[in-house]
Design a protein around this motif. Structure first.
Motif, mmCIF file in Angstrom:
data_model
loop_
_atom_site.group_PDB
_atom_site.id
_atom_site.type_symbol
_atom_site.label_atom_id
_atom_site.label_comp_id
_atom_site.label_asym_id
_atom_site.label_seq_id
_atom_site.Cartn_x
_atom_site.Cartn_y
_atom_site.Cartn_z
ATOM 1 N N ASP A 91 -21.577 -10.893 42.237
ATOM 2 C CA ASP A 91 -22.617 -12.108 42.575
ATOM 3 C C ASP A 91 -24.094 -12.410 44.182
ATOM 4 O OD1 ASP A 91 -21.315 -13.531 40.290
ATOM 5 O OD2 ASP A 91 -19.910 -14.015 41.843
ATOM 6 N N GLY A 92 -25.175 -12.240 43.856
ATOM 7 C CA GLY A 92 -26.157 -12.603 44.574
ATOM 8 C C GLY A 92 -25.957 -10.985 45.240
ATOM 9 N N VAL A 93 -26.315 -10.205 44.426
ATOM 10 C CA VAL A 93 -27.146 -9.018 44.192
ATOM 11 C C VAL A 93 -26.913 -8.080 42.594
ATOM 12 C CG1 VAL A 93 -26.528 -6.252 44.539
ATOM 13 C CG2 VAL A 93 -26.074 -7.901 46.562
ATOM 14 N N LEU A 94 -25.877 -8.064 42.251
ATOM 15 C CA LEU A 94 -26.333 -7.870 40.561
ATOM 16 C C LEU A 94 -26.957 -9.658 40.121
ATOM 17 C CD1 LEU A 94 -23.297 -5.346 39.198
ATOM 18 C CD2 LEU A 94 -26.018 -5.318 39.517
ATOM 19 N N THR A 95 -26.159 -10.176 40.591
ATOM 20 C CA THR A 95 -27.615 -11.571 39.584
ATOM 21 C C THR A 95 -27.741 -12.408 40.853
ATOM 22 O OG1 THR A 95 -25.042 -13.335 39.878
ATOM 23 C CG2 THR A 95 -24.863 -11.410 38.393
ATOM 24 N N ASP A 96 -28.795 -13.411 40.557
ATOM 25 C CA ASP A 96 -28.978 -14.287 41.816
ATOM 26 C C ASP A 96 -27.738 -15.189 42.069
ATOM 27 O OD1 ASP A 96 -28.646 -16.460 39.936
ATOM 28 O OD2 ASP A 96 -30.438 -16.749 39.708
ATOM 29 N N GLY A 97 -26.510 -15.351 41.763
ATOM 30 C CA GLY A 97 -25.694 -15.470 43.032
ATOM 31 C C GLY A 97 -25.101 -17.019 41.393
ATOM 32 N N THR A 98 -25.785 -17.562 41.018
ATOM 33 C CA THR A 98 -25.417 -18.611 40.207
ATOM 34 C C THR A 98 -24.839 -18.279 39.269
ATOM 35 O OG1 THR A 98 -28.123 -19.230 40.535
ATOM 36 C CG2 THR A 98 -27.118 -20.307 38.102
ATOM 37 N N ILE A 99 -23.624 -19.822 38.263
ATOM 38 C CA ILE A 99 -22.809 -18.736 37.777
ATOM 39 C C ILE A 99 -22.802 -20.692 36.833
ATOM 40 C CG2 ILE A 99 -21.029 -18.772 37.307
ATOM 41 C CD1 ILE A 99 -19.754 -18.037 40.187
ATOM 42 N N TYR A 100 -23.337 -20.048 35.962
ATOM 43 C CA TYR A 100 -23.175 -21.328 34.763
ATOM 44 C C TYR A 100 -22.397 -21.200 34.223
ATOM 45 C CZ TYR A 100 -28.354 -19.891 35.234
ATOM 46 O OH TYR A 100 -28.973 -20.075 35.488
ATOM 47 N N TYR A 101 -21.967 -22.954 33.833
ATOM 48 C CA TYR A 101 -20.542 -23.324 32.959
ATOM 49 C C TYR A 101 -20.966 -23.482 31.848
ATOM 50 C CZ TYR A 101 -17.938 -21.828 37.012
ATOM 51 O OH TYR A 101 -17.093 -21.307 38.289
ATOM 52 N N GLY A 102 -20.501 -22.860 30.675
ATOM 53 C CA GLY A 102 -20.584 -23.764 28.945
ATOM 54 C C GLY A 102 -19.614 -24.746 28.825
ATOM 55 N N ARG A 126 -33.551 -4.467 35.152
ATOM 56 C CA ARG A 126 -34.661 -3.353 36.426
ATOM 57 C C ARG A 126 -33.225 -2.797 37.451
ATOM 58 N NH1 ARG A 126 -39.030 -4.938 39.571
ATOM 59 N NH2 ARG A 126 -38.763 -2.885 40.410
ATOM 60 N N ASP A 127 -32.390 -3.637 37.448
ATOM 61 C CA ASP A 127 -31.137 -3.467 38.216
ATOM 62 C C ASP A 127 -30.258 -2.267 37.988
ATOM 63 O OD1 ASP A 127 -31.948 -4.817 40.498
ATOM 64 O OD2 ASP A 127 -30.861 -6.436 40.498
ATOM 65 N N GLY A 128 -30.398 -3.246 36.359
ATOM 66 C CA GLY A 128 -29.491 -1.851 35.238
ATOM 67 C C GLY A 128 -29.973 -0.269 35.385
ATOM 68 N N MET A 129 -31.707 -0.732 35.378
ATOM 69 C CA MET A 129 -32.327 0.899 35.286
ATOM 70 C C MET A 129 -32.088 1.332 36.705
ATOM 71 S SD MET A 129 -33.756 3.154 34.450
ATOM 72 C CE MET A 129 -34.705 2.813 32.091
ATOM 73 N N GLY A 130 -31.799 0.792 37.718
ATOM 74 C CA GLY A 130 -31.641 1.552 39.198
ATOM 75 C C GLY A 130 -30.356 2.372 38.893
ATOM 76 N N GLY A 164 -29.969 -9.863 41.980
ATOM 77 C CA GLY A 164 -30.615 -9.917 41.248
ATOM 78 C C GLY A 164 -32.035 -10.356 40.559
ATOM 79 N N HIS A 165 -32.805 -9.606 41.103
ATOM 80 C CA HIS A 165 -34.164 -10.023 40.950
ATOM 81 C C HIS A 165 -35.099 -7.998 41.562
ATOM 82 C CE1 HIS A 165 -34.398 -13.959 39.430
ATOM 83 N NE2 HIS A 165 -33.668 -14.057 40.393
ATOM 84 N N GLY A 166 -34.215 -7.200 41.683
ATOM 85 C CA GLY A 166 -34.245 -5.765 41.695
ATOM 86 C C GLY A 166 -34.087 -5.427 43.003
ATOM 87 N N ALA A 167 -33.524 -6.316 43.287
ATOM 88 C CA ALA A 167 -32.943 -4.838 45.179
ATOM 89 C C ALA A 167 -32.043 -4.357 44.516
ATOM 90 C CB ALA A 167 -32.344 -7.056 45.386
ATOM 91 N N LEU A 168 -31.810 -4.435 43.812
ATOM 92 C CA LEU A 168 -30.069 -2.918 43.500
ATOM 93 C C LEU A 168 -31.530 -1.854 43.480
ATOM 94 C CD1 LEU A 168 -26.983 -2.017 43.090
ATOM 95 C CD2 LEU A 168 -28.258 -1.251 41.530
#
Length: 177
Positions: free
Chosen positions: A15-26, A38-42, A143-147
């Motif tokens: 949370d905050g690295v691989l994601t933008d830190g937002t957690i959605y609840y359904g 992009r982070d996955g490719m990294g 969550g937007h390419g940092a990793l």
């Protein structure tokens, strides 16, 4: 910093690295997270270069397990209250020093690991204390390419970037032909 060349393990928070830190609840209370391709490719690039990969996160989530499985992440440590102890134990288990391991985190619960890792890193939107302790601060948010940017930087410092890139390019040529 010469220490980047010694790195054998890349560990990171979720949370905050691989994601933008937002957690959605359904509506049923199920939590959902969004992961950057992009982070996955990294992560795939790091693994192609022979680096071990690890997630160390304070939460437990089936989405993290699924993402780690999809990306073939070597070690997944969830529900970890003491990230520094987990990081230290992982390094010990791998027979490497903490100086041979890198860690990217974004918040206060990552601070000790960022400070002790051989190469600590933070996304652009990490908290001030983590950014100050980090050897590398990405231009991108979590969550937007940092990793991905961090991995590319490490591989370039290790003089592995061209080799990894040429493997991907030759693979693409085979697909195109």
């Amino acid at each position: 910093m010469d220490g980047w060349r010694e790195i054998k393990l890349l560990a990171f928070d979720v949370d905050g690295v691989l994601t933008d830190g937002t957690i959605y609840y359904g509506p049923g209370g199920d939590a959902m997270k969004g992961f950057s391709a992009r982070d996955g490719m990294g992560i795939s690039l790091a693994r192609a270069a022979g680096l071990k990969t690890a997630i160390i996160t304070g939460r437990r989530s089936p989405m993290v397990e699924r993402r780690a499985e999809d990306l073939h992440i070597d070690y997944v440590m969830q529900n970890t209250s003491d990230k520094l102890a987990a990081f230290s134990q992982l390094c010990q288990d791998l027979g490497i020093s903490m100086g041979e391991a890198a860690y990217m985190g974004d918040d206060l619960n990552d601070l000790a690991v960022v400070a002790k890792a051989g190469c600590g890193a933070s996304p652009a939107d990490g908290c001030a204390e983590v950014r100050e302790a980090a050897s590398f601060v990405s231009a991108y948010a979590g969550g937007h390419g940092a990793l991905r940017e961090w991995v590319e930087y490490i591989l370039k410092q290790q003089h592995q970037w061209d080799s990894v890139l040429s493997r991907y390019m030759s693979g693409m040529a085979a697909v195109i032909q």
